[in-house]
Scaffold this active site. Structure first.
Site, PDB file in Angstrom:
ATOM      1  N   SER A  12     -20.662 -23.788 -34.194  1.00 28.00           N
ATOM      2  CA  SER A  12     -21.283 -25.117 -34.076  1.00 28.00           C
ATOM      3  C   SER A  12     -22.292 -25.359 -35.196  1.00 28.00           C
ATOM      4  CB  SER A  12     -21.941 -25.290 -32.703  1.00 28.00           C
ATOM      5  OG  SER A  12     -23.124 -24.523 -32.592  1.00 28.00           O
ATOM      6  N   ASN A  13     -22.993 -24.289 -35.634  1.00 27.23           N
ATOM      7  CA  ASN A  13     -23.927 -24.466 -36.763  1.00 27.23           C
ATOM      8  C   ASN A  13     -23.159 -24.734 -38.050  1.00 27.23           C
ATOM      9  OD1 ASN A  13     -26.934 -24.073 -36.225  1.00 27.23           O
ATOM     10  ND2 ASN A  13     -26.019 -22.487 -34.958  1.00 27.23           N
ATOM     11  N   MET A  89     -22.314 -12.344 -36.319  1.00 29.80           N
ATOM     12  CA  MET A  89     -22.889 -11.333 -35.434  1.00 29.80           C
ATOM     13  C   MET A  89     -22.700  -9.906 -35.948  1.00 29.80           C
ATOM     14  SD  MET A  89     -24.264 -13.370 -33.435  1.00 29.80           S
ATOM     15  CE  MET A  89     -24.867 -12.501 -32.011  1.00 29.80           C
ATOM     16  N   ARG A  90     -22.623  -9.726 -37.263  1.00 29.48           N
ATOM     17  CA  ARG A  90     -22.560  -8.377 -37.827  1.00 29.48           C
ATOM     18  C   ARG A  90     -23.790  -8.127 -38.676  1.00 29.48           C
ATOM     19  NH1 ARG A  90     -19.739  -5.761 -34.767  1.00 29.48           N
ATOM     20  NH2 ARG A  90     -19.669  -4.067 -36.261  1.00 29.48           N
ATOM     21  N   HIS A 108     -31.814 -18.219 -36.779  1.00 30.21           N
ATOM     22  CA  HIS A 108     -32.060 -17.307 -35.665  1.00 30.21           C
ATOM     23  C   HIS A 108     -32.704 -18.102 -34.521  1.00 30.21           C
ATOM     24  CE1 HIS A 108     -33.012 -13.558 -33.617  1.00 30.21           C
ATOM     25  NE2 HIS A 108     -34.240 -14.025 -33.416  1.00 30.21           N
ATOM     26  N   THR A 140     -32.976 -10.650 -45.728  1.00 30.71           N
ATOM     27  CA  THR A 140     -33.365  -9.427 -46.444  1.00 30.71           C
ATOM     28  C   THR A 140     -32.794  -8.236 -45.681  1.00 30.71           C
ATOM     29  OG1 THR A 140     -35.390  -9.329 -45.140  1.00 30.71           O
ATOM     30  CG2 THR A 140     -35.522 -10.457 -47.285  1.00 30.71           C
ATOM     31  N   ASP A 144     -33.545 -10.197 -39.309  1.00 30.74           N
ATOM     32  CA  ASP A 144     -34.300 -11.396 -38.894  1.00 30.74           C
ATOM     33  C   ASP A 144     -35.726 -11.379 -39.437  1.00 30.74           C
ATOM     34  OD1 ASP A 144     -32.740 -11.020 -35.659  1.00 30.74           O
ATOM     35  OD2 ASP A 144     -32.040 -12.139 -37.420  1.00 30.74           O
ATOM     36  N   GLU A 173     -31.087 -26.322 -33.625  1.00 24.20           N
ATOM     37  CA  GLU A 173     -30.489 -25.602 -34.755  1.00 24.20           C
ATOM     38  C   GLU A 173     -29.641 -26.546 -35.606  1.00 24.20           C
ATOM     39  OE1 GLU A 173     -28.534 -21.845 -33.784  1.00 24.20           O
ATOM     40  OE2 GLU A 173     -29.744 -21.735 -31.968  1.00 24.20           O
TER      41      GLU A 173
HETATM   42  C1  GRF Z   1     -25.961 -19.253 -31.042  1.00 24.75           C
HETATM   43  O1  GRF Z   1     -26.534 -18.427 -30.030  1.00 24.75           O
HETATM   44  C2  GRF Z   1     -27.018 -19.638 -32.024  1.00 24.75           C
HETATM   45  O2  GRF Z   1     -28.278 -19.708 -31.397  1.00 24.75           O
HETATM   46  C3  GRF Z   1     -26.995 -18.519 -33.017  1.00 24.75           C
HETATM   47  O3  GRF Z   1     -25.645 -18.057 -33.069  1.00 24.75           O
HETATM   48  C4  GRF Z   1     -24.991 -18.400 -31.823  1.00 24.75           C
HETATM   49  C5  GRF Z   1     -23.676 -19.097 -32.028  1.00 24.75           C
HETATM   50  O4  GRF Z   1     -23.888 -20.173 -32.880  1.00 24.75           O
HETATM   51  N1  GRF Z   1     -27.428 -18.982 -34.312  1.00 24.75           N
HETATM   52  P1  GRF Z   1     -22.617 -21.045 -33.418  1.00 24.75           P
HETATM   53  O5  GRF Z   1     -22.322 -22.070 -32.350  1.00 24.75           O
HETATM   54  O6  GRF Z   1     -21.441 -20.084 -33.593  1.00 24.75           O
HETATM   55  O7  GRF Z   1     -23.099 -21.663 -34.686  1.00 24.75           O
END
Ligand code: GRF
Length: 196
Positions: A12-13, A89-90, A108, A140, A144, A173
């Protein structure tokens, strides 16, 4: 500026960033990359006609540098000027973050330096915080932890749960990240502060 956007899930971001990069915006997404072939963000980018790359981390168990070499060779095909991590998420090692120093940013879901790592909304509720939100920072080697480029904050309400809070923060975000990227892509490092 050519932007590579890294996703692991729904993206979504990434979608908010892509949808903001129109008209006189100084940047365009050149590739959307994921470690997960099933990431919704990959399907969305493909449907939008944006180049995509999938670099699965599982063939490199215990060898992050090898995974990151695969990341860089996938990226090379698209000549990005910078990377936006968007729900990626890595963890990345210092070797990768050094190579992209000053050219990689992340969002974050907390008001850093509070609540680095996971489960940020539950931790803020548990602590009885009244303010919460999200942060965009330069990436960096430390998780975070890089220079802050922008923050968006909201007031936690007493009936908030981790899920309702996560949803409210995610909306912030989607406002904060595009605002920061507009400045960063124009080499403007002045911080963005938003109130939700
Ligand atoms: C969400 O928990 C967001 O807060 C964090 O990554 C997770 C998934 O975001 N930044 P997205 O919808 O895949 O961008």
């Amino acid at each position: 500026k050519r932007i590579a956007i890294f996703v692991s899930g729904g993206g979504s971001n990434m979608r908010a960033l892509v949808e903001d990069m129109t008209g006189d915006h100084p940047a365009r997404a050149c590739v959307v990359l994921s470690n997960n072939a099933d990431a919704g963000g990959i399907a969305w980018a493909r449907a939008r006609g944006i180049a995509t790359e999938v670099v699965d981390h599982r063939p490199f168990p215990g060898d992050r540098p090898a995974f990151e070499a695969a990341l860089n060779s996938a990226l090379d095909r698209h000549c990005p000027d910078m990377i936006c991590l968007a729900g990626f998420m890595r963890k990345l090692t210092g070797g990768f973050t050094d190579h992209w120093a000053g050219r990689m940013i992340n969002i974050h879901p907390s008001l850093l330096p509070k609540y680095k790592g996971l489960h940020t909304h539950a931790r803020a509720l548990e602590a009885g915080d009244t303010q919460h939100g999200c942060t965009v920072h330069e990436v960096t080697a430390a998780l975070d932890d890089g220079p802050i480029l922008g923050q968006a904050s909201l007031t936690i309400s007493q009936d908030d749960t981790p899920d309702t809070l996560a949803a409210r923060v995610l909306t912030l975000e989607h406002q904060l990240y595009p605002a920061v990227l507009r400045r960063f892509a124009a080499d403007d490092r002045s911080p963005v502060f938003l109130q939700g």
